[in-house]
Design a protein around this motif. Structure first.
Motif, PDB file in Angstrom:
ATOM      1  N   SER A 144       0.837  -1.194   0.000  1.00 36.56           N
ATOM      2  CA  SER A 144       0.000   0.000   0.000  1.00 36.56           C
ATOM      3  C   SER A 144       0.875   1.248   0.000  1.00 36.56           C
ATOM      4  O   SER A 144       1.807   1.359   0.806  1.00 36.56           O
ATOM      5  CB  SER A 144      -0.909   0.016   1.236  1.00 36.56           C
ATOM      6  N   ILE A 145       0.569   2.168  -0.920  1.00 35.70           N
ATOM      7  CA  ILE A 145       1.282   3.439  -1.007  1.00 35.70           C
ATOM      8  C   ILE A 145       0.273   4.563  -0.811  1.00 35.70           C
ATOM      9  O   ILE A 145      -0.809   4.550  -1.411  1.00 35.70           O
ATOM     10  CB  ILE A 145       1.978   3.599  -2.367  1.00 35.70           C
ATOM     11  N   VAL A 146       0.624   5.517   0.033  1.00 34.57           N
ATOM     12  CA  VAL A 146      -0.221   6.690   0.255  1.00 34.57           C
ATOM     13  C   VAL A 146       0.597   7.941  -0.009  1.00 34.57           C
ATOM     14  O   VAL A 146       1.666   8.129   0.584  1.00 34.57           O
ATOM     15  CB  VAL A 146      -0.776   6.727   1.696  1.00 34.57           C
ATOM     16  N   HIS A 147       0.110   8.780  -0.904  1.00 38.51           N
ATOM     17  CA  HIS A 147       0.732  10.077  -1.153  1.00 38.51           C
ATOM     18  C   HIS A 147       0.057  11.141  -0.290  1.00 38.51           C
ATOM     19  O   HIS A 147      -1.164  11.094  -0.094  1.00 38.51           O
ATOM     20  CB  HIS A 147       0.571  10.500  -2.624  1.00 38.51           C
ATOM     21  N   VAL A 148       0.842  12.096   0.186  1.00 42.13           N
ATOM     22  CA  VAL A 148       0.286  13.253   0.880  1.00 42.13           C
ATOM     23  C   VAL A 148       0.267  14.410  -0.094  1.00 42.13           C
ATOM     24  O   VAL A 148       1.297  15.023  -0.388  1.00 42.13           O
ATOM     25  CB  VAL A 148       1.082  13.605   2.147  1.00 42.13           C
ATOM     26  N   SER A 149      -0.905  14.689  -0.633  1.00 43.28           N
ATOM     27  CA  SER A 149      -1.095  15.790  -1.559  1.00 43.28           C
ATOM     28  C   SER A 149      -1.595  17.009  -0.776  1.00 43.28           C
ATOM     29  O   SER A 149      -1.135  17.257   0.343  1.00 43.28           O
ATOM     30  CB  SER A 149      -2.073  15.372  -2.667  1.00 43.28           C
ATOM     31  N   SER A 150      -2.547  17.743  -1.322  1.00 47.02           N
ATOM     32  CA  SER A 150      -3.042  18.950  -0.663  1.00 47.02           C
ATOM     33  C   SER A 150      -4.315  19.410  -1.342  1.00 47.02           C
ATOM     34  O   SER A 150      -4.537  19.140  -2.534  1.00 47.02           O
ATOM     35  CB  SER A 150      -1.988  20.062  -0.754  1.00 47.02           C
ATOM     36  N   ILE A 151      -5.138  20.115  -0.586  1.00 47.19           N
ATOM     37  CA  ILE A 151      -6.297  20.762  -1.180  1.00 47.19           C
ATOM     38  C   ILE A 151      -5.850  21.752  -2.261  1.00 47.19           C
ATOM     39  O   ILE A 151      -6.603  22.072  -3.181  1.00 47.19           O
ATOM     40  CB  ILE A 151      -7.127  21.483  -0.088  1.00 47.19           C
ATOM     41  N   ALA A 152      -4.587  22.197  -2.177  1.00 49.05           N
ATOM     42  CA  ALA A 152      -4.036  23.095  -3.195  1.00 49.05           C
ATOM     43  C   ALA A 152      -4.068  22.461  -4.575  1.00 49.05           C
ATOM     44  O   ALA A 152      -4.230  23.156  -5.587  1.00 49.05           O
ATOM     45  CB  ALA A 152      -2.605  23.481  -2.838  1.00 49.05           C
ATOM     46  N   GLY A 153      -3.912  21.136  -4.634  1.00 46.05           N
ATOM     47  CA  GLY A 153      -3.922  20.441  -5.914  1.00 46.05           C
ATOM     48  C   GLY A 153      -5.311  20.246  -6.483  1.00 46.05           C
ATOM     49  O   GLY A 153      -5.459  19.838  -7.637  1.00 46.05           O
ATOM     50  N   VAL A 154      -6.332  20.523  -5.682  1.00 47.77           N
ATOM     51  CA  VAL A 154      -7.720  20.389  -6.110  1.00 47.77           C
ATOM     52  C   VAL A 154      -8.327  21.753  -6.432  1.00 47.77           C
ATOM     53  O   VAL A 154      -9.089  21.894  -7.392  1.00 47.77           O
ATOM     54  CB  VAL A 154      -8.554  19.696  -5.012  1.00 47.77           C
ATOM     55  N   MET A 155      -7.955  22.770  -5.646  1.00 48.53           N
ATOM     56  CA  MET A 155      -8.602  24.080  -5.749  1.00 48.53           C
ATOM     57  C   MET A 155      -7.711  25.178  -6.324  1.00 48.53           C
ATOM     58  O   MET A 155      -8.170  26.299  -6.533  1.00 48.53           O
ATOM     59  CB  MET A 155      -9.105  24.509  -4.368  1.00 48.53           C
ATOM     60  N   GLY A 156      -6.422  24.873  -6.563  1.00 45.19           N
ATOM     61  CA  GLY A 156      -5.533  25.905  -7.091  1.00 45.19           C
ATOM     62  C   GLY A 156      -5.215  26.990  -6.087  1.00 45.19           C
ATOM     63  O   GLY A 156      -4.973  28.141  -6.457  1.00 45.19           O
ATOM     64  N   ILE A 157      -5.191  26.628  -4.802  1.00 48.29           N
ATOM     65  CA  ILE A 157      -4.848  27.577  -3.749  1.00 48.29           C
ATOM     66  C   ILE A 157      -3.534  27.136  -3.126  1.00 48.29           C
ATOM     67  O   ILE A 157      -2.825  26.320  -3.687  1.00 48.29           O
ATOM     68  CB  ILE A 157      -5.967  27.650  -2.687  1.00 48.29           C
ATOM     69  N   GLY A 158      -3.207  27.690  -1.968  1.00 48.00           N
ATOM     70  CA  GLY A 158      -2.027  27.213  -1.258  1.00 48.00           C
ATOM     71  C   GLY A 158      -0.906  28.213  -1.214  1.00 48.00           C
ATOM     72  O   GLY A 158      -1.064  29.388  -1.558  1.00 48.00           O
ATOM     73  N   SER A 159       0.261  27.729  -0.802  1.00 46.84           N
ATOM     74  CA  SER A 159       1.396  28.602  -0.530  1.00 46.84           C
ATOM     75  C   SER A 159       1.953  29.277  -1.772  1.00 46.84           C
ATOM     76  O   SER A 159       2.515  30.367  -1.695  1.00 46.84           O
ATOM     77  CB  SER A 159       2.501  27.806   0.165  1.00 46.84           C
TER      78      SER A 159
END
Length: 266
Positions: A144-159
């Protein structure tokens, strides 16, 4: 808890979410390969917290933007335990960019951020795949592999813009790997929203961090600012429990993606 014999690599696990994932997995009886790049003191503290749970651990300093380091991390894990059951690709980087300041990031920033946030998880997944495939073929034990992405990758927001773009690419990588590594390996991703971490505090500065935290607590649908424990709970669900799920993203943001609600009266 005594060790179950299962083994996980958690990248970027000296501090923050990675450290919490490592400790919580140890609580479940998993042996842990703890990875860090610079934070040796904090990595030692994570090591102590993990081994206090009654399991084994190793510390491996490795840069997740370098293929040789990714392969060495996998190799040292195999040397210690002879198996790899799980991988949490948590290591990541960014550059903080002011709103509308397109000159605030450079093409070189894109290169660095994509190298760690996208190419790194690809290289780590590639490095652990032979071990996971062997376990599947010989024992019908699925990795099992789990990536830690971000809401930034869904909504175009973030740092920053390159950070959001890299997390969108990581989400796509999840789909590609879920197809290509099946049936031996499940591949899933969590997309955290705001998380209360030292990393975010350092990037935003205390004033902006506190404003954003208060906004989350006042107007996110669940009226709370996320913690590393809540994010780790989602990551471990995918890693240890979701036996019939692959190629999925899970947004973990207190409902922020639904739209912010009116601020509560003071």
């Amino acid at each position: 808890m005594a060790s179950t014999g299962k083994v996980a690599i958690v990248t970027g696990s000296a501090t923050g979410l990675g450290a919490t994932c490592a400790i919580d997995l140890a609580e479940k009886g998993w042996n842990i390969a703890i990875n860090y790049t610079k934070s040796k003191k904090e990595a030692d503290e994570t090591y102590a917290a993990v081994t206090a749970k009654g399991v084994e651990a190793i510390l491996v300093q490795a840069n997740m933007g370098e293929d040789a380091d990714c392969r060495r991390l996998a190799a040292e894990t195999m040397k210690k335990w002879g198996r790899i059951d799980g991988l949490i690709n948590n290591a990541g980087t960014t550059k903080f960019q002011a709103q509308g300041d397109l000159e605030g990031v450079t093409p070189e920033d894109f290169d660095i951020i994509f190298r760690v946030n996208v190419t790194g998880p690809y290289m780590m997944s590639r490095a652990v795949y032979p071990a996971m495939k062997k376990q599947w073929e010989e024992k019908q034990e699925r990795g099992s592999i789990v990536h830690v992405s971000s809401i930034a990758g869904v909504m175009g927001i973030g740092s920053s813009i390159p950070y959001g773009c890299s997390k969108g690419a990581l989400n796509t990588l999840t789909l590609a790997l879920a197809r290509q590594l099946a049936p031996a390996v499940r591949v899933n991703t969590i997309c955290p929203g705001f998380i209360q971490t030292r990393w975010l505090l350092g990037g935003l500065g205390e004033e902006n961090y506190n404003k954003l935290k208060e906004s989350q607590e006042q107007s996110a649908p669940l009226r709370q600012a996320g913690t590393t424990e809540q994010m780790a709970e989602a990551a471990l669900f995918f890693l240890t429990s979701a036996s019939n799920i692959t190629g999925e993203f899970l947004i973990v943001d207190a409902g922020t993606h639904l739209g912010m609600l009116p601020m509560k009266p003071r």
